[in-house]
Motif scaffolding. Sequence first.
Motif, PDB file in Angstrom:
ATOM      1  N   ILE A  56      41.781  43.430  46.991  1.00 19.47           N
ATOM      2  CA  ILE A  56      41.640  44.823  47.413  1.00 19.47           C
ATOM      3  C   ILE A  56      41.388  45.625  46.150  1.00 19.47           C
ATOM      4  CG2 ILE A  56      42.687  46.721  48.698  1.00 19.47           C
ATOM      5  CD1 ILE A  56      44.711  44.647  49.793  1.00 19.47           C
ATOM      6  N   GLY A  57      40.471  46.547  46.209  1.00 16.84           N
ATOM      7  CA  GLY A  57      40.165  47.370  45.041  1.00 16.84           C
ATOM      8  C   GLY A  57      40.316  48.843  45.358  1.00 16.84           C
ATOM      9  N   LEU A  58      40.337  49.632  44.290  1.00 19.94           N
ATOM     10  CA  LEU A  58      40.322  51.095  44.415  1.00 19.94           C
ATOM     11  C   LEU A  58      41.527  51.604  45.206  1.00 19.94           C
ATOM     12  CD1 LEU A  58      36.506  51.416  45.179  1.00 19.94           C
ATOM     13  CD2 LEU A  58      37.650  51.292  42.970  1.00 19.94           C
ATOM     14  N   VAL A  63      42.726  54.566  39.239  1.00 25.48           N
ATOM     15  CA  VAL A  63      41.462  53.823  39.233  1.00 25.48           C
ATOM     16  C   VAL A  63      40.404  54.586  40.025  1.00 25.48           C
ATOM     17  CG1 VAL A  63      40.324  51.673  39.911  1.00 25.48           C
ATOM     18  CG2 VAL A  63      42.607  51.604  38.895  1.00 25.48           C
ATOM     19  N   GLU A 102      48.549  43.494  39.057  1.00 27.67           N
ATOM     20  CA  GLU A 102      48.636  43.605  40.519  1.00 27.67           C
ATOM     21  C   GLU A 102      49.713  42.667  41.064  1.00 27.67           C
ATOM     22  OE1 GLU A 102      44.894  43.109  42.458  1.00 27.67           O
ATOM     23  OE2 GLU A 102      43.784  44.181  40.897  1.00 27.67           O
ATOM     24  N   GLU A 133      44.076  40.914  37.408  1.00 31.07           N
ATOM     25  CA  GLU A 133      42.686  40.809  37.837  1.00 31.07           C
ATOM     26  C   GLU A 133      41.816  41.255  36.675  1.00 31.07           C
ATOM     27  OE1 GLU A 133      41.287  43.064  41.225  1.00 31.07           O
ATOM     28  OE2 GLU A 133      39.242  42.359  40.865  1.00 31.07           O
ATOM     29  N   ALA A 154      33.110  43.964  44.840  1.00 30.99           N
ATOM     30  CA  ALA A 154      34.218  44.829  44.448  1.00 30.99           C
ATOM     31  C   ALA A 154      34.531  44.704  42.956  1.00 30.99           C
ATOM     32  CB  ALA A 154      35.454  44.554  45.308  1.00 30.99           C
ATOM     33  N   SER A 155      33.473  44.467  42.184  1.00 32.51           N
ATOM     34  CA  SER A 155      33.602  44.386  40.715  1.00 32.51           C
ATOM     35  C   SER A 155      34.628  43.335  40.280  1.00 32.51           C
ATOM     36  CB  SER A 155      33.958  45.753  40.109  1.00 32.51           C
ATOM     37  OG  SER A 155      33.063  46.749  40.539  1.00 32.51           O
ATOM     38  N   GLY A 226      45.685  44.990  44.649  1.00 34.28           N
ATOM     39  CA  GLY A 226      45.115  46.184  44.019  1.00 34.28           C
ATOM     40  C   GLY A 226      45.915  46.648  42.814  1.00 34.28           C
ATOM     41  N   ALA A 227      45.218  47.368  41.948  1.00 33.36           N
ATOM     42  CA  ALA A 227      45.807  47.767  40.664  1.00 33.36           C
ATOM     43  C   ALA A 227      47.005  48.697  40.869  1.00 33.36           C
ATOM     44  CB  ALA A 227      44.752  48.462  39.819  1.00 33.36           C
TER      45      ALA A 227
END
Length: 264
Positions: A56-58, A63, A102, A133, A154-155, A226-227
Amino acid sequence: MTEVADALEEAARTGVPCAPVRSLLPAADIGAAYAVQRLHVERGITAGRRLVGRKIGLTSPAVQRQLGVDRPDFGALFADMAVPEGQPIAPGRLLQPKVEAEAALVLGADLPYRDPTVADLLRATAFALPALEIVDSRIADWDITIVDTVADNASCGLYVLGGTPVPLDRVDLRAATMSLTRNGETVSEGTGADCLGSPLTAALWLASTLAGLGDPLRAGDLVLTGALGPMARAAEGDEFTAHIEGLGTVTTAFASAATEGAAV
Ligand SMILES: C=C/C=C(\O)C(=O)O
């Protein structure tokens, strides 16, 4: 779709970032961007790569601010993107790496519901791990919008998992504090609450989204939730260590060309 997937894959293969891909897709069409991502995943599976989960990102406001976006996204994790702790990341393997700390979840049961509850998620999760990550953009200078990053898986670059599994009844992921150091200096801090309110809330968003797409999370899947704080730039020779309260520590190092291949 093919042209965009080709451009991103060529950038990854050659190490030369490409121009933003948003101009090649219908304006602000996130669905089209996910179609590019699916093509990349299908090509990977056809080539024999093993899909092991999702990222999962963002999720973190920090971020989102760094990238100028306002919603989460997801990408695919292949087994060959995992870097064991203690194995340095070879120079040139990534284009423009940055590091995030994460919480990772490993599922022991399927999560097929569009409306999963925290109870469903807790029952389905076998254990949690601390994770790093290593995000990377195939797009020059990280000049990305949500469409660019979704198309670009997702980079996601690589990931490192800590080695001590923690059952979820032993950790409060929402309250957990995180600190990330680069060469001993703190470069990112946050808490579980900074990840969409809780890493569990982020995982529920992913489970619901994937169930809605007819491709739900399954037993055995790895989820990078996620971050927990801002991303930190990485360069050759850097060492990163994240400590996540209740989950422990995870570490990685970027080898430098000078020492690569030297006896240790
Ligand atoms: C560009 C990538 C962002 C993430 O991976 C994240 O926010 O966790």
